[in-house]
Structure formats: C-alpha cells, structure tokens
Design a protein around this motif. Structure first.
Motif, PDB file in Angstrom:
ATOM      1  N   VAL A 583      48.916  25.590 -13.429  1.00  0.00           N
ATOM      2  CA  VAL A 583      47.714  25.790 -14.224  1.00  0.00           C
ATOM      3  C   VAL A 583      47.486  24.599 -15.141  1.00  0.00           C
ATOM      4  CG1 VAL A 583      46.707  27.225 -16.043  1.00  0.00           C
ATOM      5  CG2 VAL A 583      47.803  28.296 -14.088  1.00  0.00           C
ATOM      6  N   ARG A 584      48.561  23.988 -15.610  1.00  0.00           N
ATOM      7  CA  ARG A 584      48.420  22.823 -16.481  1.00  0.00           C
ATOM      8  C   ARG A 584      47.810  21.638 -15.744  1.00  0.00           C
ATOM      9  NH1 ARG A 584      48.390  24.949 -21.063  1.00  0.00           N
ATOM     10  NH2 ARG A 584      48.204  22.792 -21.749  1.00  0.00           N
ATOM     11  N   ASP A 585      48.108  21.496 -14.460  1.00  0.00           N
ATOM     12  CA  ASP A 585      47.566  20.398 -13.649  1.00  0.00           C
ATOM     13  C   ASP A 585      47.583  20.866 -12.198  1.00  0.00           C
ATOM     14  OD1 ASP A 585      46.877  18.093 -12.326  1.00  0.00           O
ATOM     15  OD2 ASP A 585      48.269  16.785 -13.389  1.00  0.00           O
ATOM     16  N   PHE A 586      46.530  21.551 -11.779  1.00  0.00           N
ATOM     17  CA  PHE A 586      46.522  22.198 -10.466  1.00  0.00           C
ATOM     18  C   PHE A 586      46.565  21.182  -9.332  1.00  0.00           C
ATOM     19  CE2 PHE A 586      44.799  24.603  -6.901  1.00  0.00           C
ATOM     20  CZ  PHE A 586      45.533  25.783  -7.007  1.00  0.00           C
ATOM     21  N   GLU A 587      45.922  20.063  -9.521  1.00  0.00           N
ATOM     22  CA  GLU A 587      45.935  19.045  -8.463  1.00  0.00           C
ATOM     23  C   GLU A 587      47.355  18.597  -8.169  1.00  0.00           C
ATOM     24  OE1 GLU A 587      44.091  14.585  -7.560  1.00  0.00           O
ATOM     25  OE2 GLU A 587      44.104  15.400  -9.589  1.00  0.00           O
ATOM     26  N   HIS A 588      48.104  18.291  -9.211  1.00  0.00           N
ATOM     27  CA  HIS A 588      49.489  17.846  -9.024  1.00  0.00           C
ATOM     28  C   HIS A 588      50.357  18.980  -8.476  1.00  0.00           C
ATOM     29  CE1 HIS A 588      52.932  15.207  -9.951  1.00  0.00           C
ATOM     30  NE2 HIS A 588      53.574  16.334 -10.217  1.00  0.00           N
ATOM     31  N   GLY A 589      50.197  20.194  -9.034  1.00  0.00           N
ATOM     32  CA  GLY A 589      50.998  21.318  -8.575  1.00  0.00           C
ATOM     33  C   GLY A 589      50.724  21.681  -7.126  1.00  0.00           C
ATOM     34  N   TYR A 590      49.463  21.581  -6.710  1.00  0.00           N
ATOM     35  CA  TYR A 590      49.133  21.889  -5.319  1.00  0.00           C
ATOM     36  C   TYR A 590      49.776  20.885  -4.368  1.00  0.00           C
ATOM     37  CZ  TYR A 590      46.375  22.378  -1.054  1.00  0.00           C
ATOM     38  OH  TYR A 590      46.003  22.540   0.246  1.00  0.00           O
ATOM     39  N   HIS A 622      41.342  29.279 -13.206  1.00  0.00           N
ATOM     40  CA  HIS A 622      41.761  28.834 -11.872  1.00  0.00           C
ATOM     41  C   HIS A 622      41.558  29.905 -10.807  1.00  0.00           C
ATOM     42  CE1 HIS A 622      43.637  25.777 -14.330  1.00  0.00           C
ATOM     43  NE2 HIS A 622      43.967  25.106 -13.263  1.00  0.00           N
ATOM     44  N   ARG A 623      40.993  31.038 -11.197  1.00  0.00           N
ATOM     45  CA  ARG A 623      40.874  32.148 -10.246  1.00  0.00           C
ATOM     46  C   ARG A 623      39.972  31.779  -9.081  1.00  0.00           C
ATOM     47  NH1 ARG A 623      39.759  36.531 -13.852  1.00  0.00           N
ATOM     48  NH2 ARG A 623      41.944  36.186 -14.400  1.00  0.00           N
ATOM     49  N   GLY A 624      38.849  31.144  -9.345  1.00  0.00           N
ATOM     50  CA  GLY A 624      37.926  30.786  -8.270  1.00  0.00           C
ATOM     51  C   GLY A 624      38.537  29.813  -7.281  1.00  0.00           C
ATOM     52  N   ALA A 625      39.297  28.841  -7.777  1.00  0.00           N
ATOM     53  CA  ALA A 625      39.933  27.871  -6.881  1.00  0.00           C
ATOM     54  C   ALA A 625      40.947  28.552  -5.967  1.00  0.00           C
ATOM     55  CB  ALA A 625      40.608  26.773  -7.707  1.00  0.00           C
ATOM     56  N   VAL A 626      41.712  29.496  -6.513  1.00  0.00           N
ATOM     57  CA  VAL A 626      42.695  30.208  -5.689  1.00  0.00           C
ATOM     58  C   VAL A 626      41.985  31.062  -4.652  1.00  0.00           C
ATOM     59  CG1 VAL A 626      44.531  31.932  -5.730  1.00  0.00           C
ATOM     60  CG2 VAL A 626      44.444  30.178  -7.510  1.00  0.00           C
ATOM     61  N   HIS A 627      40.895  31.734  -5.025  1.00  0.00           N
ATOM     62  CA  HIS A 627      40.151  32.542  -4.054  1.00  0.00           C
ATOM     63  C   HIS A 627      39.660  31.684  -2.896  1.00  0.00           C
ATOM     64  CE1 HIS A 627      39.087  35.775  -7.306  1.00  0.00           C
ATOM     65  NE2 HIS A 627      40.365  35.717  -7.027  1.00  0.00           N
ATOM     66  N   LYS A 628      39.109  30.529  -3.211  1.00  0.00           N
ATOM     67  CA  LYS A 628      38.606  29.630  -2.155  1.00  0.00           C
ATOM     68  C   LYS A 628      39.744  29.146  -1.264  1.00  0.00           C
ATOM     69  CE  LYS A 628      35.583  26.737  -0.252  1.00  0.00           C
ATOM     70  NZ  LYS A 628      36.467  25.902   0.564  1.00  0.00           N
ATOM     71  N   LEU A 629      40.852  28.780  -1.854  1.00  0.00           N
ATOM     72  CA  LEU A 629      41.983  28.249  -1.097  1.00  0.00           C
ATOM     73  C   LEU A 629      42.563  29.308  -0.162  1.00  0.00           C
ATOM     74  CD1 LEU A 629      43.977  25.882  -0.692  1.00  0.00           C
ATOM     75  CD2 LEU A 629      45.329  26.839  -2.558  1.00  0.00           C
ATOM     76  N   VAL A 630      42.823  30.497  -0.674  1.00  0.00           N
ATOM     77  CA  VAL A 630      43.410  31.557   0.145  1.00  0.00           C
ATOM     78  C   VAL A 630      42.423  32.012   1.217  1.00  0.00           C
ATOM     79  CG1 VAL A 630      44.308  33.919   0.093  1.00  0.00           C
ATOM     80  CG2 VAL A 630      44.967  32.296  -1.684  1.00  0.00           C
ATOM     81  N   GLY A 631      41.140  32.047   0.882  1.00  0.00           N
ATOM     82  CA  GLY A 631      40.146  32.406   1.887  1.00  0.00           C
ATOM     83  C   GLY A 631      40.115  31.423   3.045  1.00  0.00           C
ATOM     84  N   ASP A 632      40.195  30.145   2.743  1.00  0.00           N
ATOM     85  CA  ASP A 632      40.220  29.133   3.803  1.00  0.00           C
ATOM     86  C   ASP A 632      41.480  29.265   4.653  1.00  0.00           C
ATOM     87  OD1 ASP A 632      37.810  28.194   2.927  1.00  0.00           O
ATOM     88  OD2 ASP A 632      38.643  26.485   1.828  1.00  0.00           O
ATOM     89  N   TRP A 633      42.608  29.475   4.013  1.00  0.00           N
ATOM     90  CA  TRP A 633      43.857  29.605   4.766  1.00  0.00           C
ATOM     91  C   TRP A 633      43.828  30.828   5.685  1.00  0.00           C
ATOM     92  CZ3 TRP A 633      48.341  28.525   0.731  1.00  0.00           C
ATOM     93  CH2 TRP A 633      48.338  27.157   0.428  1.00  0.00           C
ATOM     94  N   SER A 634      43.301  31.947   5.193  1.00  0.00           N
ATOM     95  CA  SER A 634      43.294  33.165   6.003  1.00  0.00           C
ATOM     96  C   SER A 634      42.377  33.027   7.207  1.00  0.00           C
ATOM     97  CB  SER A 634      42.853  34.358   5.154  1.00  0.00           C
ATOM     98  OG  SER A 634      41.514  34.204   4.721  1.00  0.00           O
ATOM     99  N   GLY A 635      41.330  32.216   7.095  1.00  0.00           N
ATOM    100  CA  GLY A 635      40.392  32.084   8.201  1.00  0.00           C
ATOM    101  C   GLY A 635      40.645  30.918   9.116  1.00  0.00           C
ATOM    102  N   TYR A 636      41.111  29.790   8.551  1.00  0.00           N
ATOM    103  CA  TYR A 636      41.204  28.571   9.353  1.00  0.00           C
ATOM    104  C   TYR A 636      42.568  27.891   9.282  1.00  0.00           C
ATOM    105  CZ  TYR A 636      36.315  29.338   8.126  1.00  0.00           C
ATOM    106  OH  TYR A 636      35.097  29.911   7.883  1.00  0.00           O
TER     107      TYR A 636
END
Length: 861
Positions: A583-590, A622-636
């Motif tokens: 959460v402090r730096d999502f780009e780096h953590g991801y 960060h909730r919206g970013a996680v929703h988008k990420l997990v949605g993409d993973w589940s579909g593609y």
C-alpha cells in the motif's frame, strides 16, 4: 427402521418436486419403469438376431457404466484439497490455521484509518504559551561532550523528575560504592535518573578541608564526561587531580573545602569495535572516586555487550518511570504557568488537570497515540499537546496529528543512521579497494551485531503475536540479509550466543505473554511476543519502507523466505504485512512481491500473493486497482494467476460485489474442462462464511440447474465441499459471532442451525448431489460424516441442532428416507467404526416429521 414403510406415510412433497424436476441428471442411472426393458426381455430368444442385439445392448450398458465410473472418478478428483496439488516434504497448506492467523494479524494494522492519514506529523513545532515544542523525533546524532550540568537544569530536574521503581535502592548502591553502572533502553529516562541520583548524593557531601578557614573551592557539582576514552580515561583524570591536590598540600598551599562531584558517563557499547570496560577498570575508577570523595554513574544500553557490566558488583537495571505519573507531572508543569498568569475567574489548576486527563483517556486520543506506555520525552510532548488543545493553541486535527507522531518518532529514532556507525568504525584505508580489486576482511566489523536490534524490530512488526522463538529466528534471517546488502563482498559473521531476550524486549518496546499456537493441528502453550503499542507495527513498516529505500531489497528477499515457511503463523503474518508495505508503494510491491509469488509453483506462495492483494484491497485508496487486477487474472491470466485470483476472491474483497466475485470464480472453475474447479469451489465455500451466504447459495442452485455440465459440476462440487468444510477452516470461532462456539461444526450444519432461511435451499443442493450419479458416492460419504457429528465421543451433544434442521428437508420423501435408512444401517454395520443403535435411531427420528412419529413408533418400535 424403514423396511416396511408405505409411500403413503410420507408427507405431500409436490412443491418440492416442482423445484426438483429440472435437476442435472445426464449421467443418472436410467429409471427402470418396466416398459422398455420388459419389452426387450419379452422379445428375447425369438430369433438369433434378437440375441445379437441384446448382447450389443449389454455392451453399450457396460460402456455407459464405465463412463459413469470415470465421471465419478473425475468428480472425486475435483473435491480434493486444491492446496496439496504439489505434494512436497512440507505437506498440504493448512488453510484453516492460516485464516485464523490472518484475522489475528489484521487487527495489528486495523487502526481505523487509511494509509494516507498514517504519515509523519505535518506539525514540526508549535508554540504553547511561552513553550516551544518540537514534534520532530529525529536525534541530533552529536556525541555528548564533557562539561558541567547547569544548576538551572538540575533545579528543573528536581521539580519534574518521576522516580522509577527501585529508585531508593539505586541511590543506596551509589552512595555505598561511589560507582553505579546503570543499564536501560534509550529513551526510558535513564539519563534523567542518573542526573537525579548524582544531584542527590553530591548535594551536601564535601571533601575534608585542607586549610582551616579557607573559602570553598569553586567547581561544578555534576559533570557530563565525554565517552571517548571511557572509564579508564576518567579514572586517570581523577588520579591526576588527586596528585595535584597532594602536591598542593605538601607545598603548604591552602585549599578550601571542595564539593563532591558527580560524573555522568554514557558508554556507546552498541557501536562496532566498542569494548566494555573490565572489572579491574571499574575497580580502579571506584578507588579514584573514593579518593576524591566523588561519585559516578556509567549509563549503558542493555544488551549482550553490557551484560557482563550489569552482572558485576556495580551493575543495576533502571526500570522506566510510570506513565501516568510522568504525564501528570508534565501536565502540571505545562499548566502551572498558565494558571499563574491567568485572570481571576479562569479555571483552576486542578480543574485543568482533570480536563486534560479526561481528554487523554478518550478512545480517539488513545488510538492516535497507540502506545501502551510513554517514555519521558513522549510524555512531555503528549502533555504539551493536551495543554495546547485545552488552551486553544492547537486544533483537534493538530492534536491527533501530533499524537500520531509519537509512534512515528520512535520508529524514526530506531532506524535513523544505524549504519553510520559502520563507516565510523572502518579503519583508515579499508573503505577503498585493494590492488587485487577486493576489500580487506575487516571492512565491516560487527555488522551482524549492529543490525540485529533493527532486524528484530522489523521482524516483530511483521510477526507480532507469534511465538518469541519465531520472531527471534526471523530476526536472524533478516540480520543476515541486511549484512549482506550492506557489504556484499564479505561474508558477515553470524553471532551464535549474542541473543538476550530481556534486551530484545527492552530495546524494542515489546512484551511477552502466555498463549497458544497451532502445531500440526494441535494447540500448544507458547510465549507470544507483541509490541507495547498498537501503532508501533505500522509505524515501523512505514519508516522502513518510506524513508530507507536501500532496505527494501533485503526485506523483500526476507519476505520471500518467510513465504516458504510451512508454519501458518509465519507465512500468513508475513503476507498481511507485505500487503501493508505494498500500500505504501504498490508499483514496487507488485513488481517485487505480488506478481513473482502469484506465478510461483507452490500453493503457499500463491496464497501469500492472494493475501497480500486482499490486505491492499482493505485500503480504499487501492481497492479499485486490486479489483481490476484480479478481474483481469480471472478472465485472461495464465493458470497460476487464475489460481491466485481464485484465492484472493475467496476473501470477499477482491471484487466490487458478491455477484462479481461469484462470476469471476465461475469463469475460473469452468475453464479448461474444470482444471481449476477444486480451487474455485473452495473459495465459493469460503464466501459462505461472510455476511451474505444467501446470495452464494442462490448462485450454487443456479449452477446446478445450468444446461452446461461444467456449471453443474461447479455447483455439485461446491455442495460436497460445503458439507465437508468445518467452520474453523474459514472463520474465527468468536463467541459473539453468528457461528460463534461452533468452530468444529461442519459449515453446512452450522448455517442450518443459525440461518433457518438457508435450510431448504441447502437441502435441495445436497439432495441433487446425492441423486446425481457422478457425485453420489462422495456426497454419500459427506452425508455420513455429517451424521457422525451428532454427538461427541463422550456422549455430549454436538451438531444435533443443525441435523434436526437439515434432515427433515433432505429426507421429506419416501425414497429419500429409504436411502437414509440404508446409510444408517451401513454405518451401524461398519466393522471399524460402528454407529451405536441408539444414535442411529435418534438420527432417524430427526428426519421424520413430528406428526408421523407416533404411528411409525407403534409399527416399528
């Protein structure tokens, strides 16, 4: 029990039959209605061609039976534990223990505010009346120099100093021995206590006069001593002064009475290369002090280096002063000046003190402070903030911000310039490359010993609430990573006997408590360790991640090591902390944690990544970013990413709504011929423990009614898994929760006992699984397991309430009751675990409606 029952004995099930007309039954055994098969039998033997056709029909029937057996085998494979798909030496992941650990760990970071508000205070300083208060906890870093302590400082110390426990014992020891080695953690008031002791013992003590009627010799009463040279240099200086005095007396020079002097010496034993004085050095200093009629207090930081000193004849520990007395004293000092200058009619001192203490006791203020006890400097700052708010010099928002700066300031003090001591300890020339292009072996002396305290603080922030041995072991791993990062060209020494649990607690503001931990499914006693303050874990992680970028690399490597630890109390706590760091730096953590672990081969690493995502989704930012990420993973996403997405969806936070979560799990479950049906169904069951199980049950029913077999399998597998899952595997056994006190219940029966509206739809789901060929066997085994939980081995009631709700809805028709009768008889005849006859009859009557019991009892006894 039901051999001679008549169909007319069963109640009218027309409404339920209507609901069950369209159940999936493509692979159900064909119904023998006496027509088609009877006609074929009647025509058999009429000719050789009829016999040949009969053989073909038998062959087709055998093929269909083989297909049904294969389908049943595949279905059984779908219901296996998806967390043990790669069997390794550590065995399957214990998701139940991991879930309980996750819920316990999240409370350490549940401060009721998003990460954006947990920052270092924006208030750097404030004026409260004539007092200037600094809110920046960074220390100057300058070494203490020799010099006298002004009398004004001593007078203020007498007025505000709060004596710690055992203060009188410390004073007696100093008076008797002239020398005291005082051990304590930095910031606990040890220097104030030392100065107070020296002030008291030197106040009225003077050396004998050397000439009658001479004026007293001028000189300071309390002095600070430069730590350079240490104890030996101070002893030599005192011996030289004694020699000068002796020469003066021999020369007949008259000297007046000299007041006794108290010396304060702080030894930096934690710095690399620093050696503690030995017993002979201390004895020499004590003799020199006695000859001069003076006193000295040597202040040291508790730790392995100081242990020999504190265990000697001059050593004693200095406990911290009590928080409430500190705060009251500081508040009184702040408010006295205001009351003295206030006009008549203004609130009195006692009234202001009462209002300040009431303000300090508010839950909002306590949460903002987040420290169980305050150290002197913190109490002074906190008192200044409270006084400033009462006097309307500081707003409420500024008060909260200043309170939050206390924990942040402590963390900043712990980590600021830790490795500067390494550079200071380098011998001349060793910081340059040699002719061969390598460093000398002594380039970084004492690296591991220097980094161990900070590594312990980070480990405690990540693993707080785990056993002390777990935190200590993780701290040593991190010490190694920090040492290698600091000096990659040299293998750091690894101290083996430097641990001191008492010092670790004192230096990290931690405490031990008795508790229990899970080991291989059983609970055992353990010593648990926590920070003494709810704000310290987040403050430490924030300080490390935001202000010390070079530390990120070794911390990431360390977290990956913890992700491979087989103990849920280790890897799950590390996953939650990793989410806070991301959460402090999502780009780096991801890039460094989430994506690499989500693509890993082992289930534990993928669950680690899923938990990290869920923790990040707990922050609105960060909730919206996680929703988008997990949605993409589940579909593609690739196979591993879909698996990780399924585990993240099971927490209930990785999609915007429950329907979106179930849609994503369905996409994962039906894809590639159900390759990941097991993990998808597991996480659907996890959703049933959340506040909206009705929506999940409705979706499961829709899946079983679906035209596509893949969706039918998803509904059937989820149903069987629901019957086989215990409450403790998906939810904490909290007494006040709806399912509280039912941790060892099957989830299906716990829901049946507490949610009456779910009984009928859950019974329909289980009925469908029992009447579908490919799921019949595993569903029957699951039903048997449910029945065996009615009473415990000692005869105490267990899940009888849940079975009493479920069985009448499950066996409402005569064929269903006959199946239950057959199952109960099989359980009674089980050679390994026979069901007692009385329990079997009790279970049978649970399934029979009360209006039918009397007549049945008369017929069957």
């Amino acid at each position: 029990m039901a051999d001679d029952q008549q169909a007319g004995d069963s109640p009218d099930r027309a409404p339920q039959n209507d609901a069950r007309d369209d159940r999936p039954g493509d692979d159900r055994p064909p119904r023998n209605d006496g027509k088609a098969d009877g006609k074929a039998d009647g025509d058999a033997g009429s000719s050789d061609s009829d016999t040949s056709e009969k053989d073909k029909e038998k062959e087709k029937e055998r093929e269909r039976e083989q297909e049904r057996e294969l389908a049943a085998g595949r279905f059984k494979e779908f219901t296996r534990d998806p967390l043990s798909e790669e069997q390794d030496d550590d065995g399957p992941t214990d998701l139940g223990a991991a879930e309980r650990t996750r819920r316990a760990t999240r409370t350490l970071f549940a401060t009721g505010r998003d990460h954006n508000s947990f920052q270092h205070s924006t208030i750097r300083s404030a004026h409260i009346g004539d007092i200037h208060v600094r809110m920046d906890a960074r220390q100057s870093g300058t070494r203490m120099r020799s010099g006298p302590v002004p009398e004004e400082e001593l007078r203020r110390l007498r007025r505000i100093h709060v004596e710690p426990e055992g203060y009188l014992r410390l004073r007696k020891a100093l008076t008797a021995r002239r020398l005291l080695v005082l051990g304590a953690a930095p910031g606990t008031g040890r220097t104030s206590t030392a100065l107070s002791l020296l002030d008291e013992v030197t106040k009225q003590v003077t050396t004998p006069t050397t000439a009658a009627g001479a004026d007293p010799a001028p000189g300071p009463r309390v002095e600070r001593v430069d730590p350079v040279g240490g104890v030996r240099r101070l002893a030599d200086s005192l011996a030289a002064e004694s020699a000068e005095d002796q020469e003066g007396r021999d020369g007949g020079e008259g000297r007046g009475a000299r007041p006794a002097t108290g010396y304060l010496l702080e030894l930096p034993l934690t710095e690399p290369g620093s050696l503690p004085p030995d017993a002979m050095d201390l004895d020499g200093l004590a003799a020199a002090l006695d000859a001069r009629g003076s006193f000295a207090v040597v202040v040291v930081t508790v730790g392995s280096a100081a242990n020999p000193l504190l265990a000697g004849r001059y050593g004693m520990l200095c406990p911290p002063a009590p928080t409430q007395e500190l705060l009251t004293t500081r508040l009184r000092e702040r408010l006295e000046e205001h009351v003295a200058e206030a006009p008549d009619g203004s609130p009195r001192l006692d009234e202001l003190l009462a209002r300040a203490e009431e303000l300090a006791d508010r839950s909002e203020i306590r949460d903002a402070v987040g420290l169980n006890d305050l150290r002197p400097a913190e109490a002074e700052l906190f008192a200044s903030l409270l006084a400033g708010h009462l006097l309307e010099d500081i707003s409420h928002e500024e008060l909260l911000s200043g309170c939050r700066s206390l924990a942040a300031g402590q963390a900043q003090e712990w980590f600021a310039g830790v490795d500067r001591a390494l550079t200071a300890a380098l011998p001349a020339g060793t910081d340059t490359l040699t002719a061969t292009g390598t460093r000398g072996s002594a380039a970084r002396p004492g690296t591991a010993a220097l980094f161990h305290p900070v590594a312990f603080r980070i480990a405690l922030a990540v693993l707080g609430g785990a056993s002390h041995s777990v935190v200590a072991s993780a701290a040593h791993l991190l010490t190694w990573e920090l040492s290698v990062q600091s000096d990659p060209d040299n293998t750091p020494a690894r101290p083996l006997f430097c641990d001191d649990p008492d010092s670790d607690l004192a230096l990290s503001r931690a405490e031990l408590s008795k508790g229990r931990v899970e080991v291989a499914g059983a609970e055992v006693d353990a010593q648990l360790i926590w920070y003494r303050g709810s704000a310290l874990p987040a403050a430490v992680l924030t300080e490390v991640w935001d202000r010390h970028f070079p530390v990120r690399a070794p911390v990431v490597r360390w977290l990956r090591l913890l992700a491979d630890d087989p103990r849920p109390q280790v890897w799950m706590r590390a996953a939650v902390a990793a989410g806070e760091l991301c959460v402090r730096d999502f780009e780096h953590g991801y890039a460094e944690l989430i994506r690499p672990l989500a693509e890993a081969a082992t289930p534990r690493r993928r669950i680690f990544a899923a938990t990290t995502l869920d923790q990040a989704a707990g922050h609105a930012s960060h909730r919206g970013a996680v929703h988008k990420l997990v949605g993409d993973w589940s579909g593609y996403g690739a196979k591993s990413l879909r698996w990780t997405a399924a585990m993240a969806l099971g927490y209930g936070n990785a999609a915007a709504t429950t329907d979106d979560t179930l849609d994503a799990l369905a996409r994962i479950g039906i894809r590639d011929k159900g390759e990941q049906l097991a993990v998808a169904s597991l996480n659907v069951v996890r959703l049933l423990a959340l506040p909206d199980p009705a929506a999940v049950v409705r979706r499961m029913a829709a899946w079983t009614h679906h035209k596509q077999e893949a969706y039918q399998d998803l509904g059937l597998v989820t149903t069987v898994r629901l019957a086989a899952t215990r409450v403790s595997e998906v939810l904490d056994d909290e007494p006040d929760a709806p399912l509280g006190g039912r941790g060892d219940w099957p989830l299906l029966l716990a829901l049946a006992a507490t949610r009456p509206e779910l009984v009928r739809p859950m019974a329909d789901l289980l009925w469908t699984a029992l009447n579908t060929a490919r799921s019949r066997d595993v569903a029957m085994d699951a039903l048997e397991a449910l029945l065996r939980t009615a009473v415990r081995k000692d005869g105490a009631e267990w899940t009888r309430q849940g079975l009493a709700a479920l069985l009448p809805a499950l066996a409402a028709e005569e064929p269903d009751r006959r199946r239950l009768d057959w199952l109960l008889r099989r359980m009674m005849n089980d050679p390994e675990n026979p069901l007692p006859d009385a329990q079997a009859r009790s279970l049978w009557w649970l399934a029979v409606p009360s209006r039918d019991r009397r007549g049945r009892e008369e017929r069957h006894g």
